[in-house]
Design a protein around this motif. Structure first.
Motif, PDB file in Angstrom:
ATOM      1  N   ARG A   1       0.823  -1.222   0.000  1.00 30.25           N
ATOM      2  CA  ARG A   1       0.000   0.000   0.000  1.00 30.25           C
ATOM      3  C   ARG A   1       0.858   1.273   0.000  1.00 30.25           C
ATOM      4  NH1 ARG A   1      -4.026  -1.552  -2.303  1.00 30.25           N
ATOM      5  NH2 ARG A   1      -5.293   0.135  -1.574  1.00 30.25           N
ATOM      6  N   GLU A   2       2.177   1.134  -0.121  1.00 35.27           N
ATOM      7  CA  GLU A   2       3.080   2.294  -0.179  1.00 35.27           C
ATOM      8  C   GLU A   2       2.802   3.084  -1.456  1.00 35.27           C
ATOM      9  OE1 GLU A   2       7.857   3.309  -0.384  1.00 35.27           O
ATOM     10  OE2 GLU A   2       7.183   1.248  -0.681  1.00 35.27           O
ATOM     11  N   VAL A   3       2.788   4.412  -1.331  1.00 31.99           N
ATOM     12  CA  VAL A   3       2.586   5.290  -2.474  1.00 31.99           C
ATOM     13  C   VAL A   3       3.947   5.826  -2.911  1.00 31.99           C
ATOM     14  CG1 VAL A   3       1.536   7.447  -3.258  1.00 31.99           C
ATOM     15  CG2 VAL A   3       0.244   5.902  -1.777  1.00 31.99           C
ATOM     16  N   LEU A   4       4.223   5.730  -4.208  1.00 34.41           N
ATOM     17  CA  LEU A   4       5.478   6.217  -4.773  1.00 34.41           C
ATOM     18  C   LEU A   4       5.194   7.341  -5.752  1.00 34.41           C
ATOM     19  CD1 LEU A   4       7.144   2.789  -5.620  1.00 34.41           C
ATOM     20  CD2 LEU A   4       7.614   4.234  -3.642  1.00 34.41           C
ATOM     21  N   ARG A   5       5.926   8.431  -5.601  1.00 37.36           N
ATOM     22  CA  ARG A   5       5.830   9.560  -6.524  1.00 37.36           C
ATOM     23  C   ARG A   5       7.129   9.571  -7.325  1.00 37.36           C
ATOM     24  NH1 ARG A   5       2.591  13.779  -6.444  1.00 37.36           N
ATOM     25  NH2 ARG A   5       2.018  13.405  -4.289  1.00 37.36           N
ATOM     26  N   LEU A   6       6.996   9.434  -8.642  1.00 41.49           N
ATOM     27  CA  LEU A   6       8.161   9.386  -9.520  1.00 41.49           C
ATOM     28  C   LEU A   6       8.106  10.545 -10.498  1.00 41.49           C
ATOM     29  CD1 LEU A   6       7.515   5.676 -10.041  1.00 41.49           C
ATOM     30  CD2 LEU A   6       9.642   6.486  -9.056  1.00 41.49           C
ATOM     31  N   LYS A   7       9.278  11.038 -10.846  1.00 38.85           N
ATOM     32  CA  LYS A   7       9.373  12.143 -11.802  1.00 38.85           C
ATOM     33  C   LYS A   7      10.422  11.829 -12.848  1.00 38.85           C
ATOM     34  CE  LYS A   7       7.906  15.812  -8.735  1.00 38.85           C
ATOM     35  NZ  LYS A   7       8.111  17.179  -8.317  1.00 38.85           N
TER      36      LYS A   7
ATOM     37  N   ALA B   1       6.185  -6.091  -9.905  1.00 36.86           N
ATOM     38  CA  ALA B   1       5.507  -5.479  -8.760  1.00 36.86           C
ATOM     39  C   ALA B   1       4.068  -5.136  -9.126  1.00 36.86           C
ATOM     40  CB  ALA B   1       6.249  -4.212  -8.342  1.00 36.86           C
ATOM     41  N   PRO B   2       3.105  -5.590  -8.334  1.00 34.24           N
ATOM     42  CA  PRO B   2       1.710  -5.228  -8.592  1.00 34.24           C
ATOM     43  C   PRO B   2       1.461  -3.782  -8.151  1.00 34.24           C
ATOM     44  CG  PRO B   2       1.858  -6.635  -6.651  1.00 34.24           C
ATOM     45  CD  PRO B   2       3.242  -6.516  -7.214  1.00 34.24           C
ATOM     46  N   LEU B   3       0.995  -2.959  -9.082  1.00 39.03           N
ATOM     47  CA  LEU B   3       0.814  -1.529  -8.825  1.00 39.03           C
ATOM     48  C   LEU B   3      -0.561  -1.058  -9.250  1.00 39.03           C
ATOM     49  CD1 LEU B   3       4.163  -0.233 -10.373  1.00 39.03           C
ATOM     50  CD2 LEU B   3       3.681  -0.557  -7.952  1.00 39.03           C
ATOM     51  N   THR B   4      -1.012  -0.002  -8.602  1.00 34.29           N
ATOM     52  CA  THR B   4      -2.199   0.723  -9.030  1.00 34.29           C
ATOM     53  C   THR B   4      -1.746   2.136  -9.381  1.00 34.29           C
ATOM     54  OG1 THR B   4      -3.627  -0.556  -7.564  1.00 34.29           O
ATOM     55  CG2 THR B   4      -4.471   1.577  -8.332  1.00 34.29           C
TER      56      THR B   4
END
Length: 126
Positions: free
Chosen positions: A16-22, A86-89
């Motif tokens: 459930r960790e949220v990752l912000r990528l740029k 990795a399963p991601l939303t």
């Protein structure tokens, strides 16, 4: 997903960790999400420093496999195919066009704010 992704907000389904990528990391992950289980090689989606972007994503905790593929031809050898495991939303995608539009709107707002703060007021109509 569009090829000009510049920002990406994802949530890992396992933790459930949220990752912000740029930047290129966002573009790389968006590319891997887009192609799915088949993965991709830098030959299929050219960009400089693919291995560095994948390395950075792995350091962020994302499971990405490198599958070795052999090829023939005048320069036979092997290359890597990157496959996101990795399963991601996907929560949010920002493209370069979104940024340009936002930047133009910000510039207009800023110009209006600066005009008013400098004591400028439009001529009144008599």
């Amino acid at each position: 997903m569009h090829s000009s992704v510049v920002e990406l907000l994802v949530q890992r389904d396992d933790s459930r960790e949220v990752l912000r990528l740029k930047g290129r990391e966002a573009w790389t992950l968006a590319s891997l999400i887009e192609v799915g289980e088949g993965g991709l090689t830098p030959l299929e989606r050219p960009a400089p420093r693919w291995s560095a972007y994948v390395h950075t994503l792995r350091k962020r905790g994302l499971a990405i496999d490198t599958v070795e593929e052999h090829h023939a031809g005048p320069y036979p050898g092997a290359h890597g195919r990157y496959v996101l495991r990795a399963p991601l939303t996907v929560l949010k995608v920002v493209t370069a066009e979104d940024k340009r539009r936002s930047g133009r709107a910000d510039a207009v707002r800023s110009a209006r704010r600066n005009d008013h703060s400098a004591g400028y007021a439009p001529d009144s109509v008599s």
